[in-house]
Design a protein around this motif. Structure first.
Motif, PDB file in Angstrom:
ATOM      1  N   GLU A   4       9.541  32.783 -81.129  1.00 49.41           N
ATOM      2  CA  GLU A   4       9.281  31.579 -80.349  1.00 49.41           C
ATOM      3  C   GLU A   4       8.273  30.714 -81.082  1.00 49.41           C
ATOM      4  OE1 GLU A   4       7.820  32.973 -76.606  1.00 49.41           O
ATOM      5  OE2 GLU A   4       5.819  33.419 -77.396  1.00 49.41           O
ATOM      6  N   VAL A   5       8.354  29.402 -80.822  1.00 46.98           N
ATOM      7  CA  VAL A   5       7.426  28.478 -81.458  1.00 46.98           C
ATOM      8  C   VAL A   5       7.313  27.235 -80.587  1.00 46.98           C
ATOM      9  CG1 VAL A   5       9.201  27.324 -82.860  1.00 46.98           C
ATOM     10  CG2 VAL A   5       6.809  27.328 -83.629  1.00 46.98           C
ATOM     11  N   TRP A   6       6.117  26.687 -80.522  1.00 47.37           N
ATOM     12  CA  TRP A   6       5.886  25.438 -79.792  1.00 47.37           C
ATOM     13  C   TRP A   6       6.018  24.284 -80.770  1.00 47.37           C
ATOM     14  CZ3 TRP A   6       1.153  22.176 -79.336  1.00 47.37           C
ATOM     15  CH2 TRP A   6       1.266  21.229 -78.311  1.00 47.37           C
ATOM     16  N   ALA A   7       7.020  23.441 -80.555  1.00 45.16           N
ATOM     17  CA  ALA A   7       7.265  22.269 -81.403  1.00 45.16           C
ATOM     18  C   ALA A   7       7.802  21.149 -80.520  1.00 45.16           C
ATOM     19  CB  ALA A   7       8.251  22.613 -82.507  1.00 45.16           C
ATOM     20  N   PRO A   8       6.942  20.532 -79.709  1.00 42.17           N
ATOM     21  CA  PRO A   8       7.392  19.584 -78.675  1.00 42.17           C
ATOM     22  C   PRO A   8       8.004  18.304 -79.215  1.00 42.17           C
ATOM     23  CG  PRO A   8       5.000  19.553 -78.861  1.00 42.17           C
ATOM     24  CD  PRO A   8       5.471  20.697 -79.708  1.00 42.17           C
ATOM     25  N   ASP A  27      13.364  26.284 -74.622  1.00 46.31           N
ATOM     26  CA  ASP A  27      13.039  27.159 -73.494  1.00 46.31           C
ATOM     27  C   ASP A  27      13.105  26.337 -72.219  1.00 46.31           C
ATOM     28  OD1 ASP A  27      11.558  28.650 -71.482  1.00 46.31           O
ATOM     29  OD2 ASP A  27      10.854  29.918 -73.124  1.00 46.31           O
ATOM     30  N   ALA A  28      13.936  26.761 -71.278  1.00 41.87           N
ATOM     31  CA  ALA A  28      14.154  25.990 -70.057  1.00 41.87           C
ATOM     32  C   ALA A  28      12.925  25.961 -69.161  1.00 41.87           C
ATOM     33  CB  ALA A  28      15.341  26.563 -69.292  1.00 41.87           C
ATOM     34  N   GLU A  29      12.036  26.926 -69.324  1.00 39.31           N
ATOM     35  CA  GLU A  29      10.894  27.035 -68.416  1.00 39.31           C
ATOM     36  C   GLU A  29       9.582  26.557 -69.030  1.00 39.31           C
ATOM     37  OE1 GLU A  29      10.711  31.023 -67.066  1.00 39.31           O
ATOM     38  OE2 GLU A  29      12.648  30.957 -66.025  1.00 39.31           O
ATOM     39  N   ARG A  30       9.529  26.434 -70.337  1.00 35.58           N
ATOM     40  CA  ARG A  30       8.275  26.037 -71.000  1.00 35.58           C
ATOM     41  C   ARG A  30       8.552  24.819 -71.866  1.00 35.58           C
ATOM     42  NH1 ARG A  30       6.052  30.914 -74.261  1.00 35.58           N
ATOM     43  NH2 ARG A  30       8.248  31.052 -74.851  1.00 35.58           N
ATOM     44  N   ASP A  31       7.961  23.719 -71.479  1.00 38.01           N
ATOM     45  CA  ASP A  31       8.202  22.458 -72.170  1.00 38.01           C
ATOM     46  C   ASP A  31       7.706  22.525 -73.617  1.00 38.01           C
ATOM     47  OD1 ASP A  31       8.991  19.747 -72.346  1.00 38.01           O
ATOM     48  OD2 ASP A  31       6.903  19.136 -72.129  1.00 38.01           O
ATOM     49  N   GLY A  32       8.557  22.139 -74.552  1.00 38.00           N
ATOM     50  CA  GLY A  32       8.189  22.078 -75.955  1.00 38.00           C
ATOM     51  C   GLY A  32       8.381  23.369 -76.713  1.00 38.00           C
ATOM     52  N   TRP A  33       8.775  24.450 -76.039  1.00 36.55           N
ATOM     53  CA  TRP A  33       8.938  25.745 -76.690  1.00 36.55           C
ATOM     54  C   TRP A  33      10.396  25.963 -77.094  1.00 36.55           C
ATOM     55  CZ3 TRP A  33       5.425  29.465 -78.156  1.00 36.55           C
ATOM     56  CH2 TRP A  33       4.090  29.232 -77.763  1.00 36.55           C
ATOM     57  N   TRP A  34      10.573  26.651 -78.219  1.00 34.48           N
ATOM     58  CA  TRP A  34      11.883  27.017 -78.743  1.00 34.48           C
ATOM     59  C   TRP A  34      11.913  28.526 -78.936  1.00 34.48           C
ATOM     60  CZ3 TRP A  34      15.487  23.081 -80.190  1.00 34.48           C
ATOM     61  CH2 TRP A  34      14.982  21.765 -80.112  1.00 34.48           C
ATOM     62  N   THR A  35      13.043  29.150 -78.591  1.00 36.45           N
ATOM     63  CA  THR A  35      13.142  30.604 -78.671  1.00 36.45           C
ATOM     64  C   THR A  35      14.478  31.020 -79.273  1.00 36.45           C
ATOM     65  OG1 THR A  35      14.099  30.820 -76.456  1.00 36.45           O
ATOM     66  CG2 THR A  35      11.696  30.871 -76.611  1.00 36.45           C
ATOM     67  N   GLY A  36      14.535  32.246 -79.770  1.00 37.11           N
ATOM     68  CA  GLY A  36      15.769  32.805 -80.300  1.00 37.11           C
ATOM     69  C   GLY A  36      15.536  34.227 -80.774  1.00 37.11           C
ATOM     70  N   GLU A  37      16.611  34.937 -81.066  1.00 38.82           N
ATOM     71  CA  GLU A  37      16.521  36.325 -81.505  1.00 38.82           C
ATOM     72  C   GLU A  37      17.108  36.476 -82.895  1.00 38.82           C
ATOM     73  OE1 GLU A  37      18.198  39.039 -78.741  1.00 38.82           O
ATOM     74  OE2 GLU A  37      16.722  38.612 -77.171  1.00 38.82           O
ATOM     75  N   ALA A  38      16.547  37.431 -83.652  1.00 34.52           N
ATOM     76  CA  ALA A  38      17.043  37.740 -84.986  1.00 34.52           C
ATOM     77  C   ALA A  38      16.661  39.172 -85.330  1.00 34.52           C
ATOM     78  CB  ALA A  38      16.460  36.772 -86.010  1.00 34.52           C
ATOM     79  N   GLU A  39      17.426  39.784 -86.218  1.00 35.44           N
ATOM     80  CA  GLU A  39      17.089  41.116 -86.699  1.00 35.44           C
ATOM     81  C   GLU A  39      15.808  41.036 -87.531  1.00 35.44           C
ATOM     82  OE1 GLU A  39      18.478  44.089 -86.245  1.00 35.44           O
ATOM     83  OE2 GLU A  39      19.997  43.305 -84.849  1.00 35.44           O
TER      84      GLU A  39
END
Length: 581
Positions: A4-8, A27-39
């Motif tokens: 996750e990273v904050w990049a508004p 992220d639908a619940e946190r404004d400006g946040w981006w999320t994802g999964e990786a190995e």
């Protein structure tokens, strides 16, 4: 693994991890946040690209194996097997020791520093205060130009080495304090502005735009700083944090950042079941910083007390330039005021600032243990043109007087590494900037600063010259030689007295009584049944202590207890500690 990273301000964010590319989602619940999964696993290299730009390190990176400009690395804190069962160690009654990892040993690593911790135990130290450890350009530097506020400088050994250091310290009964810098980031390797409004032009500092604590977007910036602070205390089992230059934390919000941080730290202490504390470096002389939150203060647990340093330094050296001017007019009177009131500038005029400065300390609400007292620090030594310690300026007897004042005053004492044996090595300003233009700018700026005050340019060490750092490394052969060994024994005896005499750790400032003779260059003070006398003059001094029986506990030169006349005969440039029930 979740990233996750904050990049508004970004429209698109991609994660680059071990050669794979993953598009992150908002992220639908946190404004400006981006999320994802990786190995990913411990050690996986990764970074973020914003709107198709270059891959940048994670603002919350736990490790920067290739320095501030390289990719971040995943750190699995659960992999380290802690050895020490540590209940914590509170600040009241402590003796701190400020240590710079890069010059404490020639090796300049956390592991090498850990190998020397037994020396501090024998000395009687209770807490080691590490200067900043966050990554900075190059290999060597003071650490105050760090970036990646959650990571450990790789040349020092990285995250695992810090855990080994803390573990070893705790095994030996030493607490660990870490110096953290929230008021600015270094000029090289700072990628935070690319991600969001971490800085604001609303306020300015000596380092440029201020960290954003009160402008739009500041909620996340404050959370970033609080999260970093808690991570050191939780993930590395650090016991306390020293907060650099909190007067440069510009914050106009009703709940000041320091109050928010102190509440979070106290909350974590309750959760972990061990004491945690904050120590502020503050130029404000504002007692609200160290007043508990329940009493409408900011709740920081202690602060550095430069007034005490300035009094002691002026009295010992006679220096009167710059901020020493107000203290040098009557240094023993200034010291007497500080010993009993905490601050010298408590609303009094400051000629250095051209205005009144400070506010009185309420001695009924704030104990002396909330003020750190010292005769030397990295700032006060390293910011001199040649980084000369008191040992380069004073006789062994006056060094003993400095130690006595520091270790028997009603404050929490702190030593600067090597002070305890009157180290003959200087501690100079050094850098290792990899950017040639920045390196040259720092070199010119440093020399210009002192040339303006009368120094010859060639007498100001080049901070980029590796020899400047080499000169600043402690010489561990010195403690076995004279006069270093005698000074070291004196420090050990004084610290032992703090354990043996409860009056020396009593935080009640109002109970300290002082007498002095400015012309005779002597000062004496009482703390309960303990009497302390220092003679800074070259000639012997007769100091009135009264006719009650007294026992000498420690003396730099041989002295007798006061006779029927109640006078204590103290040789020149000497000191004595007595008990007089």
């Amino acid at each position: 693994m979740q990233f996750e990273v904050w990049a508004p301000q970004a429209d698109r964010v991609t994660l680059h991890c071990d050669g794979a590319t993953v598009a992150l989602e908002r992220d639908a619940e946190r404004d400006g946040w981006w999320t994802g999964e990786a190995e990913a696993r411990d050690g996986s290299r990764y970074g973020f690209a914003l709107d198709g730009g270059p891959v940048l390190p994670d603002p919350r990176s736990r490790r920067q194996p290739d320095g501030p400009d390289g990719l971040s690395a995943v750190v699995d804190h659960g992999r380290y097997a802690w050895r020490a069962s540590w209940p914590g160690r509170e600040l009241p009654g402590a003796v701190l020791y400020e240590l710079h990892v890069g010059t404490f040993t020639r090796e300049g690593t956390l592991d090498a520093a850990a190998a020397r911790l037994a020396h501090l135990v024998e000395l009687g130290i209770t807490h080691v205060e590490l200067m900043p450890l966050c990554p900075f350009p190059g290999r060597h530097g003071w650490g105050y130009e760090g970036v990646s506020l959650w990571a450990v400088h790789e040349p020092y050994g990285g995250p695992e080495a810090l855990k080994r250091f803390v573990d070893r310290a705790h095994e030996l009964g030493l607490g660990v304090v870490l110096d953290v810098v929230h008021n600015h980031l270094g000029p090289s390797g700072n990628y935070l502005p690319s991600f969001g409004p971490y800085f604001t032009d609303t306020h300015h500092t000596p380092w440029g735009a201020a960290v954003n604590l009160d402008a739009p977007g500041s909620d996340e910036v404050r959370a970033f700083l609080v999260g970093s602070a808690l991570a050191w205390l939780r993930d590395y089992r650090i016991d306390g944090l020293r907060l650099d230059a909190v007067h440069a934390l510009h914050d106009t919000r009703a709940c000041h950042f320091l109050e928010e941080l102190s509440a979070a730290v106290d909350g974590l202490a309750g959760e972990l079941g061990r004491p945690l504390f904050l120590i502020a470096e503050s130029d404000l002389n504002d007692p609200r910083i160290i007043t508990p939150r329940a009493e409408n203060g900011l709740g920081v647990h202690a602060q550095w007390n430069d007034d005490f340093h300035h009094c002691v330094h002026s009295a010992l050296t006679g220096e009167s330039q710059g901020y020493y001017a107000d203290f040098a007019r009557a240094p023993l009177a200034a010291l007497a005021k500080t010993l009993t009131g905490g601050y010298f500038h408590d609303g009094t005029p400051s000629s250095f600032r051209g205005r009144a400065h400070g506010r009185p300390l309420d001695r009924a609400r704030v104990g002396g243990h909330r003020l750190l007292g010292y005769s030397q620090t990295h700032d006060q030594v390293g910011n001199r043109a040649q980084g000369d310690r008191l040992s380069a300026l004073l006789s062994p007897g006056l060094l003993a007087c400095a130690a006595t004042l520091t270790l028997t005053a009603p404050f929490t004492p702190m030593l600067f590494m090597g002070e305890e044996w009157a180290a003959g090595t200087p501690w100079q300003f050094f850098t290792d900037h990899t950017d040639p233009e920045l390196a040259e700018a720092v070199r010119r700026g440093r020399r210009r600063e002192f040339v303006e005050h009368g120094w010859a340019e060639e007498d100001v060490p080049d901070p980029q010259d590796p020899a400047t750092r080499e000169r600043s490394c402690l010489d561990w052969a010195e403690p076995d030689r004279e006069p270093h060994a005698r000074v070291l024994d004196w420090y050990r005896r004084l610290i032992a007295l703090r354990r043996e005499q409860p009056d020396l750790t009593d935080p009640d400032l109002a109970d300290t009584k002082v007498a002095f003779d400015e012309r005779g260059r002597w000062l004496a003070f009482r703390r309960g049944d303990v009497r302390v006398a220092v003679n800074l003059g070259k000639e012997a001094a007769a100091i009135p202590l009264g006719t009650r029986p007294a026992q000498v506990l420690a003396a730099w030169e041989p002295v007798r207890a006061p006779g029927r006349d109640g006078l204590l005969q103290v040789p020149g440039e000497s000191c004595v500690v007595l008990v007089q029930p």
